[in-house]
Design a protein around this motif. Structure first.
Motif, PDB file in Angstrom:
ATOM      1  N   ASN A  59       3.239-115.612  47.007  1.00 16.96           N
ATOM      2  CA  ASN A  59       2.816-116.986  46.736  1.00 16.96           C
ATOM      3  C   ASN A  59       2.682-117.662  45.541  1.00 16.96           C
ATOM      4  OD1 ASN A  59       2.604-117.237  49.553  1.00 16.96           O
ATOM      5  ND2 ASN A  59       0.305-117.234  49.710  1.00 16.96           N
TER       6      ASN A  59
ATOM      7  N   ALA B 130       4.769-120.776  43.715  1.00 14.47           N
ATOM      8  CA  ALA B 130       4.086-122.038  43.383  1.00 14.47           C
ATOM      9  C   ALA B 130       4.675-122.454  41.866  1.00 14.47           C
ATOM     10  CB  ALA B 130       2.564-121.879  43.356  1.00 14.47           C
TER      11      ALA B 130
ATOM     12  N   ASP C   9      -1.911-117.941  38.622  1.00  7.63           N
ATOM     13  CA  ASP C   9      -0.733-118.536  38.040  1.00  7.63           C
ATOM     14  C   ASP C   9      -1.067-119.805  37.614  1.00  7.63           C
ATOM     15  OD1 ASP C   9      -0.309-120.726  40.400  1.00  7.63           O
ATOM     16  OD2 ASP C   9      -0.641-119.414  41.680  1.00  7.63           O
TER      17      ASP C   9
ATOM     18  N   HIS D 191       1.988-125.131  40.916  1.00  6.34           N
ATOM     19  CA  HIS D 191       1.716-126.500  40.919  1.00  6.34           C
ATOM     20  C   HIS D 191       0.115-126.678  41.682  1.00  6.34           C
ATOM     21  CE1 HIS D 191       2.414-125.340  45.303  1.00  6.34           C
ATOM     22  NE2 HIS D 191       3.619-125.114  44.775  1.00  6.34           N
ATOM     23  N   GLY D 192      -0.312-125.485  42.047  1.00 13.20           N
ATOM     24  CA  GLY D 192      -1.874-125.598  42.539  1.00 13.20           C
ATOM     25  C   GLY D 192      -2.062-126.326  43.866  1.00 13.20           C
TER      26      GLY D 192
ATOM     27  N   LEU E 141      -6.089-123.531  53.776  1.00  9.57           N
ATOM     28  CA  LEU E 141      -5.457-122.026  53.936  1.00  9.57           C
ATOM     29  C   LEU E 141      -6.076-121.128  54.675  1.00  9.57           C
ATOM     30  CD1 LEU E 141      -5.487-121.589  49.553  1.00  9.57           C
ATOM     31  CD2 LEU E 141      -3.961-122.363  51.103  1.00  9.57           C
TER      32      LEU E 141
ATOM     33  N   TYR F 209       0.242-122.571  58.428  1.00 15.04           N
ATOM     34  CA  TYR F 209       0.227-123.702  57.421  1.00 15.04           C
ATOM     35  C   TYR F 209       1.003-123.279  56.315  1.00 15.04           C
ATOM     36  CZ  TYR F 209      -1.367-126.389  53.621  1.00 15.04           C
ATOM     37  OH  TYR F 209      -1.299-127.353  52.496  1.00 15.04           O
ATOM     38  N   THR F 210       1.985-124.053  56.282  1.00 15.92           N
ATOM     39  CA  THR F 210       2.730-123.928  54.909  1.00 15.92           C
ATOM     40  C   THR F 210       3.500-125.142  54.362  1.00 15.92           C
ATOM     41  OG1 THR F 210       4.892-122.710  54.431  1.00 15.92           O
ATOM     42  CG2 THR F 210       4.855-123.184  56.590  1.00 15.92           C
TER      43      THR F 210
ATOM     44  N   LYS G 299       6.174-124.471  52.568  1.00 21.04           N
ATOM     45  CA  LYS G 299       7.548-124.128  52.277  1.00 21.04           C
ATOM     46  C   LYS G 299       8.714-124.200  53.139  1.00 21.04           C
ATOM     47  CE  LYS G 299       4.964-120.935  49.422  1.00 21.04           C
ATOM     48  NZ  LYS G 299       4.571-119.566  49.550  1.00 21.04           N
TER      49      LYS G 299
ATOM     50  N   GLY H 233       8.812-120.861  54.705  1.00 20.88           N
ATOM     51  CA  GLY H 233       7.526-120.308  54.977  1.00 20.88           C
ATOM     52  C   GLY H 233       7.184-119.942  56.201  1.00 20.88           C
ATOM     53  N   THR H 234       6.287-118.801  56.287  1.00 24.36           N
ATOM     54  CA  THR H 234       5.799-118.724  57.827  1.00 24.36           C
ATOM     55  C   THR H 234       4.369-119.403  58.223  1.00 24.36           C
ATOM     56  OG1 THR H 234       4.838-116.500  57.179  1.00 24.36           O
ATOM     57  CG2 THR H 234       7.105-116.305  57.841  1.00 24.36           C
ATOM     58  N   GLY H 235       3.913-119.439  56.922  1.00 31.75           N
ATOM     59  CA  GLY H 235       2.297-120.049  57.225  1.00 31.75           C
ATOM     60  C   GLY H 235       1.535-118.845  57.715  1.00 31.75           C
ATOM     61  N   LEU H 236       1.902-117.602  57.615  1.00 28.90           N
ATOM     62  CA  LEU H 236       1.059-116.528  58.259  1.00 28.90           C
ATOM     63  C   LEU H 236       0.441-115.427  57.070  1.00 28.90           C
ATOM     64  CD1 LEU H 236       2.910-115.511  61.127  1.00 28.90           C
ATOM     65  CD2 LEU H 236       0.913-116.577  61.231  1.00 28.90           C
TER      66      LEU H 236
ATOM     67  N   TYR I 112     -10.217-118.262  46.943  1.00 31.41           N
ATOM     68  CA  TYR I 112      -9.356-118.996  46.176  1.00 31.41           C
ATOM     69  C   TYR I 112     -10.024-120.157  45.419  1.00 31.41           C
ATOM     70  CZ  TYR I 112      -4.841-117.784  48.506  1.00 31.41           C
ATOM     71  OH  TYR I 112      -3.843-116.894  48.728  1.00 31.41           O
TER      72      TYR I 112
HETATM   73  P1  ADP Z   1       3.654-118.973  53.264  1.00 33.33           P
HETATM   74  O1  ADP Z   1       3.745-118.553  51.969  1.00 33.33           O
HETATM   75  O2  ADP Z   1       4.440-118.645  54.363  1.00 33.33           O
HETATM   76  O3  ADP Z   1       3.834-120.586  53.160  1.00 33.33           O
HETATM   77  P2  ADP Z   1       0.951-118.570  53.282  1.00 33.33           P
HETATM   78  O4  ADP Z   1      -0.165-118.303  54.509  1.00 33.33           O
HETATM   79  O5  ADP Z   1       1.398-117.320  52.379  1.00 33.33           O
HETATM   80  O6  ADP Z   1       2.299-119.048  53.825  1.00 33.33           O
HETATM   81  O7  ADP Z   1       0.598-119.978  52.161  1.00 33.33           O
HETATM   82  C1  ADP Z   1       0.314-121.129  53.036  1.00 33.33           C
HETATM   83  C2  ADP Z   1       0.641-122.195  51.855  1.00 33.33           C
HETATM   84  O8  ADP Z   1      -0.630-122.046  51.016  1.00 33.33           O
HETATM   85  C3  ADP Z   1       1.592-122.139  51.083  1.00 33.33           C
HETATM   86  O9  ADP Z   1       2.759-122.770  51.809  1.00 33.33           O
HETATM   87  C4  ADP Z   1       1.292-122.985  49.979  1.00 33.33           C
HETATM   88  O10 ADP Z   1       1.573-124.323  50.313  1.00 33.33           O
HETATM   89  C5  ADP Z   1      -0.095-122.391  49.723  1.00 33.33           C
HETATM   90  N1  ADP Z   1      -0.541-121.701  48.780  1.00 33.33           N
HETATM   91  C6  ADP Z   1      -0.570-120.365  48.771  1.00 33.33           C
HETATM   92  N2  ADP Z   1      -0.637-119.666  47.703  1.00 33.33           N
HETATM   93  C7  ADP Z   1      -0.436-120.666  46.864  1.00 33.33           C
HETATM   94  C8  ADP Z   1      -0.630-120.766  45.044  1.00 33.33           C
HETATM   95  N3  ADP Z   1      -0.770-119.447  44.725  1.00 33.33           N
HETATM   96  N4  ADP Z   1      -0.419-121.799  44.653  1.00 33.33           N
HETATM   97  C9  ADP Z   1      -0.236-122.861  45.464  1.00 33.33           C
HETATM   98  N5  ADP Z   1      -0.157-123.139  46.708  1.00 33.33           N
HETATM   99  C10 ADP Z   1      -0.368-121.922  47.282  1.00 33.33           C
END
Ligand code: ADP
Ligand code: MG
Length: 620
Positions: free
Chosen positions: A529, A533, A557, A560-561, A570, A575-576, A578, A581-584, A602
């Motif tokens: 993740n 970012a 990291d 982009h935060g 989160l 919720y993704t 990307k 992405g799977t959002g899981l 976080y």
């Molecule tokens: P995925 O990676 O499949 O999108 P995640 O559950 O791992 O699903 O993450 C969900 C969302 O949280 C990501 O799509 C992203 O928008 C946000 N995210 C997670 N980790 C970070 C990070 N380190 N910096 C910025 N955004 C993040």
């Protein structure tokens, strides 16, 4: 204090006779007739043949200085009972010194008893013998005086013991009074006088009913009578005072009469009453609340108190448990027994609580929450606690948990269906096109594989989610090795970005117990993740520190935060942000951290970066 006087016992002749027998040198002065009768002891001591002398002749035996002193005492003795002098008599050119005791007899005569100061067989001389107006009543009783007369020549051990006995009676901490067999008061110590608030010296030789009316103190008289008649010691509680001082009375009979020993127990009775009232109030509270209150002594394992509610909660009569506390353990369900015993031990040190299930003798299953804390009373250690039935609460939370799970499952099932349907539709579409146009088949091959991979990762994540916590298998792991595995797996070279992964580790950190599979997966999810970012040239920093038995792993990291609103999303399934992405990931990560008894946190600022911290128990 009453002192029995010689005058009440002995007359001149008898007195002299007693002294004669005992060999004590003595004489009787008849001041009225100016005669002095000597006993043989004194005659031989003074080397005089006559048994009777004129007072002036007798006086002339003493040194001049002593004569005046004796004369003065004789004439003032009428006011007092006894006096003591030290006199010197020249006998055959030798000055012999005597301790000379003068006693006033009831017929007006004065007994003079001599004891040589050289052989220290003295009449017990106490400071109160002194001839002083401040102390008109000598504190020595007839008991020790007559006894001394009899044994004076020998000074036997018995006389010393009796002396001590009388002194002890005078200083006895409890009230002590003696009655002769005619119910006459012949002795009382000062404690008794204060207790009954009567100057017993005035009542000396008075009948007991002259002091206390038989009507008012009937009970007391009955007990005295019983003691006298049965010659057995009688003990009872009562009062001998109008103000109502409560006494513990012991009546010891003898053939000569009875001895009354009285102990003031008013204070104890008051305390007892106060205690009873406060216990009553305490019982009202404890017995009217639905929780069972208890107090136990960890030293003896004894249950000091158990409130009535216990019977309702546990379905067992509280008396049974009060008599045999370990029987409580029979009610507790086996799987919780060790936990409860351990909790009970902690309660002796600090406030603690434990939840467990019991099965009542009726076969009913109940959830109990036991709270306890250490307490000290009167130097003794106790544990005070409350047991509360929480079956309903437990059922409710279980139900809530289930409904929450159910709604998540439905939500997720819908999500999964949706997420899988998209790639499936794409795969189906391309396959259909391929069926019709075989030449195009190869160009769709990669797309189809991508979509299948996507379905596979969704399914994989779901499988992770469904793994139960009980499947955790702790192994001795080395964090360095795990991190290097993760960074190799996510080798930045494979992506087209110039990403740097740094790793810093606490020097104190050696191996520890954890499940490597889950720990690896957690780090893979978080680091990937973080990498996702980042822009073209970002950095990922992995830090591991040991703090208060906790291993804190941070993945930082400078990507982009997340905005505050994004942060709240989160962990929500699917919720993704990307494209692929799977959002899981976070949801699965959170579940695995929970399985390892850890916590996830976080912190992020939009366009600045994100810091994810994982806290795990450091088990060595
Ligand atoms: P995925 O990676 O499949 O999108 P995640 O559950 O791992 O699903 O993450 C969900 C969302 O949280 C990501 O799509 C992203 O928008 C946000 N995210 C997670 N980790 C970070 C990070 N380190 N910096 C910025 N955004 C993040
Ligand atoms: Mg992810």
């Amino acid at each position: 204090m009453i002192k029995e006087k010689y005058s009440d016992h002995l007359y001149s002749g008898e007195m002299l006779a007693i002294l004669e027998i005992s060999g004590t040198p003595a004489c009787i002065l008849d001041v009225h007739h100016q005669t002095v009768t000597l006993n043989s002891g004194l005659s031989s001591e003074l080397m005089i043949d006559e048994a009777e002398l004129h007072l002036s002749n007798w006086l002339s035996l003493f040194r001049i200085h002593d004569r005046g002193e004796i004369y003065r005492v004789i004439h003032q003795l009428a006011e007092w009972d006894e006096a003591e002098l030290t006199v010197t008599i020249p006998i055959a050119d030798v000055n012999k010194t005597f301790s000379c005791k003068l006693l006033h007899l009831s017929n007006g005569d004065i007994a003079v008893i001599f004891s040589s100061l050289f052989n220290q067989t003295k009449i017990p001389s106490q400071k109160s013998y002194q001839y002083t107006k401040k102390n008109p009543l000598p504190s020595c009783t007839v008991l020790n005086l007559t006894e001394t007369f009899k044994t004076q020549a020998k000074t036997t051990r018995t006389s010393k013991v009796k002396e001590r006995l009388v002194e002890a009676a005078d200083n006895f901490p409890y009230g002590l009074a003696m009655l002769n067999s005619n119910w006459e008061v012949i002795y009382a110590n000062s404690v008794m006088e204060n207790m009954v608030d009567l100057p017993l010296s005035k009542y000396y030789r008075k009948k007991l009913w002259d002091l206390f009316s038989v009507d008012d103190y009937n009970n007391f008289f009955q007990h005295c009578l019983r003691a006298m008649e049965t010659q057995e010691t009688v003990e009872f509680q009562g009062t001998l005072h109008k103000k109502g001082i409560m006494m513990d009375l012991t009546i010891v009979p003898s053939e000569q009469g009875i001895t009354i020993i009285a102990k003031d127990i008013t204070w104890y009775m008051d305390q007892f009453e106060r205690l009873r009232k406060s216990e009553n109030r305490f019982s009202i509270i404890t017995n009217h609340i639905k929780e069972a209150c208890w107090v136990c002594s960890p030293e003896t394992g004894e249950l000091v108190f158990l409130s009535d509610s216990f019977t309702q909660i546990y379905g067992v009569d509280k008396e049974i448990i009060l008599n045999d506390p370990p029987r409580l353990f029979d009610l507790i369900d086996k799987e919780y027994l060790d936990q409860v015993k351990e909790a009970a031990l902690i309660m002796t040190q600090k406030e603690h609580q434990v939840e467990f299930t019991i099965t009542t003798p009726d076969g009913e299953s109940k959830w109990i929450r036991m709270k306890g804390f250490p307490a000290e009373d009167d130097g003794k250690q106790y544990v005070v606690g409350i047991d509360e039935e929480i079956t309903k609460i437990k059922e409710m939370t279980l139900l809530e948990e289930k409904s929450r799970q159910l709604s998540t499952i439905t939500q997720m099932a819908a999500g999964v269906a949706h997420e899988i349907k998209n790639p499936l539709t794409a795969i189906k579409g391309f396959l259909q096109i391929g069926a019709v146009n075989p030449d195009l088949r190869d160009s769709y091959h990669d797309i189809i594989l991508d979509e299948v991979n996507r379905i596979e990762s969704i399914v994989q994540d779901f499988m992770m989610l469904s793994k139960p916590k009980s499947s955790v298998q702790l192994e001795y792991v080395n964090l360095d090795a795990i991190i290097s595995y993760v960074s190799r797996l996510l080798d930045p070279d494979t992506s087209n970005k110039e990403v740097m992964i740094h790793y810093t580790c606490d020097s104190k950190l050696n191996g520890f117990y954890c499940e490597p599979k889950r720990l690896k997966q957690i780090l893979i999810n978080l680091v990937s993740n973080a990498m996702d970012a980042l822009d073209e040239d970002g950095e990922v920093q992995i830090e591991a520190v040991l703090q208060n038995d906790e291993l804190i792993i941070s993945v930082i990291d400078n990507g982009h935060g997340l905005s505050e609103q994004e942060l709240t999303k989160l962990g929500e399934p699917f919720y993704t942000t990307k494209e692929k992405g799977t959002g899981l990931g976070i949801m699965v990560t959170k579940k695995m951290i929970d399985d390892l008894d850890g916590r996830l946190n976080y912190q992020s600022s939009k366009n600045e970066g994100t810091c994810v911290t994982v806290r795990l128990p450091f088990r060595t």
